[in-house]
Each structure stands twice: as structure tokens, then as C-alpha cells.
Design a protein around this motif. Structure first.
Motif, mmCIF file in Angstrom:
data_model
loop_
_atom_site.group_PDB
_atom_site.id
_atom_site.type_symbol
_atom_site.label_atom_id
_atom_site.label_comp_id
_atom_site.label_asym_id
_atom_site.label_seq_id
_atom_site.Cartn_x
_atom_site.Cartn_y
_atom_site.Cartn_z
ATOM 1 N N GLY A 161 0.752 -1.100 -0.168
ATOM 2 C CA GLY A 161 0.082 0.151 -0.049
ATOM 3 C C GLY A 161 0.931 1.283 0.074
ATOM 4 O O GLY A 161 2.012 1.026 0.337
ATOM 5 N N SER A 162 0.362 2.224 -0.453
ATOM 6 C CA SER A 162 1.249 3.714 -0.268
ATOM 7 C C SER A 162 1.359 3.924 1.196
ATOM 8 O O SER A 162 2.302 4.753 1.535
ATOM 9 C CB SER A 162 0.743 4.772 -1.240
ATOM 10 O OG SER A 162 -0.755 5.034 -1.036
ATOM 11 N N ASP A 163 0.348 3.503 1.944
ATOM 12 C CA ASP A 163 0.760 3.786 3.317
ATOM 13 C C ASP A 163 2.129 3.148 3.843
ATOM 14 O O ASP A 163 2.799 3.953 4.733
ATOM 15 C CB ASP A 163 -0.448 2.860 4.250
ATOM 16 C CG ASP A 163 -1.861 3.781 4.216
ATOM 17 O OD1 ASP A 163 -1.640 4.990 3.753
ATOM 18 O OD2 ASP A 163 -2.853 3.234 4.533
ATOM 19 N N TYR B 280 -5.466 13.845 4.054
ATOM 20 C CA TYR B 280 -5.571 12.324 4.329
ATOM 21 C C TYR B 280 -5.035 12.214 5.690
ATOM 22 O O TYR B 280 -4.016 12.657 6.123
ATOM 23 C CB TYR B 280 -4.926 11.572 3.288
ATOM 24 C CG TYR B 280 -4.464 10.147 3.549
ATOM 25 C CD1 TYR B 280 -5.755 9.545 3.899
ATOM 26 C CD2 TYR B 280 -3.424 9.572 3.383
ATOM 27 C CE1 TYR B 280 -5.688 8.032 4.008
ATOM 28 C CE2 TYR B 280 -3.243 8.032 3.489
ATOM 29 C CZ TYR B 280 -4.315 7.253 3.870
ATOM 30 O OH TYR B 280 -4.364 5.923 4.006
ATOM 31 N N ARG C 79 -3.175 -4.602 -1.420
ATOM 32 C CA ARG C 79 -2.189 -3.772 -0.587
ATOM 33 C C ARG C 79 -1.111 -3.544 -1.571
ATOM 34 O O ARG C 79 -0.043 -4.007 -1.096
ATOM 35 C CB ARG C 79 -2.021 -4.295 0.699
ATOM 36 C CG ARG C 79 -2.888 -4.578 1.595
ATOM 37 C CD ARG C 79 -4.081 -3.734 1.798
ATOM 38 N NE ARG C 79 -3.480 -2.282 2.455
ATOM 39 C CZ ARG C 79 -3.420 -1.011 1.772
ATOM 40 N NH1 ARG C 79 -3.928 -0.890 0.821
ATOM 41 N NH2 ARG C 79 -2.608 -0.401 2.462
ATOM 42 N N THR D 242 -1.255 4.399 -5.905
ATOM 43 C CA THR D 242 -1.820 3.192 -5.775
ATOM 44 C C THR D 242 -2.522 2.660 -6.318
ATOM 45 O O THR D 242 -3.442 3.058 -7.336
ATOM 46 C CB THR D 242 -2.559 3.634 -4.269
ATOM 47 O OG1 THR D 242 -3.051 2.524 -3.631
ATOM 48 C CG2 THR D 242 -3.751 4.540 -4.385
ATOM 49 N N TYR E 183 -5.371 9.660 -6.082
ATOM 50 C CA TYR E 183 -6.493 9.732 -6.899
ATOM 51 C C TYR E 183 -6.391 10.678 -8.235
ATOM 52 O O TYR E 183 -7.503 10.673 -8.908
ATOM 53 C CB TYR E 183 -7.758 10.531 -6.182
ATOM 54 C CG TYR E 183 -8.041 10.162 -4.931
ATOM 55 C CD1 TYR E 183 -8.805 9.089 -4.748
ATOM 56 C CD2 TYR E 183 -7.375 10.559 -3.702
ATOM 57 C CE1 TYR E 183 -9.167 8.235 -3.547
ATOM 58 C CE2 TYR E 183 -7.740 9.605 -2.706
ATOM 59 C CZ TYR E 183 -8.607 8.759 -2.358
ATOM 60 O OH TYR E 183 -8.906 8.202 -1.108
ATOM 61 N N CYS F 264 -1.490 16.465 -0.933
ATOM 62 C CA CYS F 264 -2.411 15.770 -1.423
ATOM 63 C C CYS F 264 -3.225 16.070 -2.601
ATOM 64 O O CYS F 264 -3.854 16.650 -2.400
ATOM 65 C CB CYS F 264 -3.263 15.037 -0.435
ATOM 66 S SG CYS F 264 -4.273 13.631 -0.934
ATOM 67 N N ASP G 181 0.890 13.136 -3.012
ATOM 68 C CA ASP G 181 0.077 12.031 -3.038
ATOM 69 C C ASP G 181 -0.914 12.090 -4.196
ATOM 70 O O ASP G 181 -1.803 12.877 -3.952
ATOM 71 C CB ASP G 181 -0.665 11.844 -1.794
ATOM 72 C CG ASP G 181 -1.242 10.504 -1.456
ATOM 73 O OD1 ASP G 181 -1.430 9.963 -2.406
ATOM 74 O OD2 ASP G 181 -1.515 10.289 -0.325
ATOM 75 N N SER H 77 -5.181 0.856 -5.203
ATOM 76 C CA SER H 77 -6.257 0.389 -4.246
ATOM 77 C C SER H 77 -7.521 1.562 -4.780
ATOM 78 O O SER H 77 -8.565 1.065 -4.569
ATOM 79 C CB SER H 77 -6.031 1.181 -2.955
ATOM 80 O OG SER H 77 -4.992 0.378 -2.255
ATOM 81 N N LYS H 78 -7.280 2.386 -5.889
ATOM 82 C CA LYS H 78 -8.214 3.329 -6.225
ATOM 83 C C LYS H 78 -8.732 3.007 -7.664
ATOM 84 O O LYS H 78 -9.710 2.097 -7.996
ATOM 85 C CB LYS H 78 -7.973 4.706 -5.919
ATOM 86 C CG LYS H 78 -7.318 5.109 -4.639
ATOM 87 C CD LYS H 78 -8.194 4.936 -3.549
ATOM 88 C CE LYS H 78 -7.706 4.939 -2.161
ATOM 89 N NZ LYS H 78 -8.693 4.956 -0.925
ATOM 90 N N ASN I 214 -7.747 14.427 -0.498
ATOM 91 C CA ASN I 214 -8.892 13.585 0.173
ATOM 92 C C ASN I 214 -8.744 14.433 1.749
ATOM 93 O O ASN I 214 -8.047 14.466 2.298
ATOM 94 C CB ASN I 214 -8.300 12.340 0.477
ATOM 95 C CG ASN I 214 -8.978 11.457 1.408
ATOM 96 O OD1 ASN I 214 -10.221 11.745 1.873
ATOM 97 N ND2 ASN I 214 -8.602 10.133 1.875
#
Ligand SMILES: Cc1ncc(COP(=O)(O)O)c(C=O)c1O
Length: 348
Positions: free
Chosen positions: A80-82, A107, A218, A207, A183, A151, A180, A209-210, A155
Motif C-alpha cells: 500500500g502507499s501507506d 488524508y 495492498r 496506489t 486519486y 495530496c 500524493d 487501491s483506487k 482527500n
């Protein structure tokens, strides 16, 4: 700009002797692998996962490098980018000494990662129209500010920041600017990824994830100059992206047209939803969005949130966040899900 990478890296990381995994030490064409204490008998599954995965995700990086004007060595693949966000703290921020700058509302993980790493957070709130506040950013940052998080699209506000404003920060800040772009694929704005060739202090996050619809795997990305990506690779856990995730990402990358189609559908649904939401009397304002969600200012976020919950629809109540009083953040669903949402709101 006065940027010296070696100077801003934590001393313990600069001197770190990284863990050398078995798969890193040997990557030739042997037939018998007795080097990594794996289980040579296989897995209790139809497919075997008894071998450790490629620690540097080489195939994925080569594919992604082709689409972006970057080299494979300028890409980090993370859990994940986390994971990339956490690594940035661990590489650059001395606990209890350094600080990072965020631009709320934004975020939440930037501040949480800071807290976990015992690093102070400075805040330069966005302006009322959700743009970056250049003078607040200048006022808040100091000689111990190591990271500025930008970001875009942001977000929870959903808007992109002006490109020139982001570039102004990158050009003047002596630390790392993290753009970031979780999106960005839903936005008409151009990505900053290609700019990592021009700015050694720029890190861009993306990411799967989106836009790619692979949140469950992840997998996230960081783009940066070779020296920064090398630091990520030295600090990350040796096998940070599983074999299942790597295989699935490689298959997904073969299906890019399908992913692009989904993005187009989400963008079309978003515009339809914005138009319809604006007509409700309980909605004060729907903010324009470059993301896969919309921020909606309502007359009573708490009441509408609970009403929707009773209708089995969960949205995100952001009304306690800076500049977001009365706001709900609503992810764009399928056409049917969005119709159900609109029908539920019409009952309020
Ligand atoms: C702006 C932003 N960055 C990063 C992430 C985390 O992405 P990942 O799933 O790759 O960890 C999110 C998730 O919601 C996000 O909104």
C-alpha cells in the motif's frame, strides 16, 4: 533551492547495513534452493507459495517504468502507499526533533504516521476554496521540517491543487515534497511522476487501491530519484509485497484498457451524482471533484449520516474535520448503488 539528500537523511539510516535476504544474494538460475529456509515440499494449496517473492518486484517495476517516463530504479513498490508514507518518516524524520508539514483538511494517515514515529506535525490549513496557502506553508515550515505532504487530488475535498503552486513548493523547499496522487487517475490534471527526473526532492505516491480497484491486494507505489528509492529499499522489510499480490498486479497490468474503462465509468457516475445531489434541499453544496468521491456540505451531517446508515448505506462523516463543517464524503458507487443513495436521500 538548497537541497542536499545526504544531509536530510537520518544518520542511523545513512549508516545502515541493510538486511541481505537470500533471494537478494542469489537471483541466478539454480535448480535446488536450499538457501532461504523455505519449505521445499510445497503448500497445502492447489498452487504453491512456498518460495519467497521477488524482494524488489522487478517485473512490476519494468512494466510501470514503460508507461511513465521513469526508470525502474526510480520506483518503489510497497504494501500500500501507506507503507511508503511510513518509510518516509523512518528515513528522514528524527523522533522528537524533526517535524513534517501537512495541509488540512487532508488524508489522515500523514498525521497518524507522524504520531507513530514520534514526529511533530505542523499544519498549514488550506484556504477557504481548498487551495494551498503559500504564506501559511512558508510561515509554518522551519529548519527541522523534513517532509511536506501535498495530496492532489486531495482527500477529503476532492479537488486538485494548482500545478504551479505545487511546483513552487518543490522548487523552494529544502526537504522532501511528497505529492500524493492516490486519486490522480480520476483527474484531468497531469501527474507529477515525470517531474521526479527534474527534482531530487520530489516523491510522488500512487496506489493500486483506487483506479485499479485492487485495494485488497495492498500495493502502492512511490516514484523518486534513484537515491531516494534506494533508501526505501534499504529500510523496507525484505519481502514487503506478497507473491499473490505481485502475480495479480502483473495480470492486472495486462488489462489496462479494462481499468481505463472503469475509470471513465466512475468519472461519468461522479458527474451524474454531483448534478443530482445538488437538487436536494438538505444539500448546501457539492464541491467539484477530481477523485472517486465527492464532498457534500449538508444542513446536518450527523442526522443524514445516521439516516443513511439506517437505510444500510454507509458514507463518511467528515463534519469534524477542519473547513468541513456539515460535510459528508461520499464514494462514487456503481450506477445502481448511486441510485439507491439518491432514493434514500430523497426521503429525508
Ligand atoms: C490520499 C491517500 N493516500 C494514500 C491512501 C492509502 O492508499 P493505499 O491503499 O495504497 O495504502 C489513501 C487511502 O484512502 C488516500 O486517500
Amino acid at each position: 533551492m538548497n537541497f542536499d539528500l545526504q544531509k536530510i537523511v537520518r544518520e542511523n539510516i545513512r549508516n545502515l547495513m541493510p538486511y541481505s535476504s537470500a533471494r537478494k544474494e542469489f537471483s541466478g538460475a539454480a535448480q535446488i534452493f536450499l538457501d532461504a529456509n523455505e519449505n521445499s515440499f510445497g503448500s497445502p494449496l492447489a498452487q504453491n507459495y512456498n518460495r519467497y517473492p521477488d524482494p524488489l518486484q522487478t517485473e512490476i517495476k519494468e512494466k510501470i517504468a514503460k508507461w511513465n517516463t521513469v526508470k525502474a530504479k526510480e520506483i518503489f513498490v510497497g504494501n500500500g502507499s501507506d507503507e511508503a508514507i511510513d518509510l518516509l518518516f523512518r528515513i528522514f524524520c528524527r523522533p522528537q526533533i524533526d517535524n513534517v508539514l501537512i495541509c488540512p483538511p487532508t488524508y489522515g494517515m500523514y498525521a497518524v504516521s507522524a504520531e507513530i514515529n514520534d514526529v511533530k506535525v505542523k499544519r498549514a490549513n488550506l484556504t477557504e476554496d481548498f487551495q494551498l496557502d503559500w504564506s501559511a506553508i512558508q510561515n509554518e515550515s522551519d529548519e527541522n521540517t523534513k517532509l511536506i505532504f501535498v495530496c492532489s487530488p486531495n482527500n477529503p475535498t476532492g479537488n486538485s491543487f494548482q500545478r504551479e503552486e505545487i511546483l513552487r513548493i518543490v522548487k523552494t523547499f529544502g526537504g522532501i515534497v511528497v505529492v500524493d496522487e492516490a486519486y490522480v487517475h480520476f483527474s484531468p490534471e497531469q501527474s507529477f511522476v515525470a517531474e521526479v527526473n527534474n527534482f531530487p526532492n520530489l516523491v510522488v505516491l500512487q496506489t493500486f487501491s483506487k483506479a485499479w480497484g485492487l485495494a485488497g491486494l495492498r500495493v502502492g507505489l512511490a516514484f523518486g530519484c534513484e537515491e531516494i528509492i534506494d533508501l526505501f529499499n534499504r529500510v523496507k522489510p525484505p519481502y514487503n509485497v506478497s507473491e499473490i499480490a505481485q502475480q495479480a498486479i502483473l495480470r492486472a497490468l495486462e488489462n489496462k484498457p479494462e481499468a481505463d474503462e472503469t475509470i471513465a465509468k466512475i468519472v461519468a457516475e461522479r458527474e451524474k451524482l454531483i448534478e443530482k445531489l445538488q437538487k436536494f434541499s438538505c444539500v448546501k453544496k457539492v464541491y467539484p471533484s477530481d477523485a472517486n468521491f465527492v464532498l457534500v456540505k449538508t444542513i446536518d451531517a450527523e442526522r443524514i449520516y445516521n439516516f443513511l446508515l439506517a437505510e444500510k448505506i454507509v458514507v463518511r462523516n467528515r463534519s469534524n474535520v477542519e473547513l468541513c463543517a456539515g460535510c459528508l464524503r461520499i464514494t462514487i458507487g456503481t450506477s445502481e448503488e448511486n441510485d439507491n443513495l439518491l432514493e434514500a436521500i430523497s426521503k429525508i
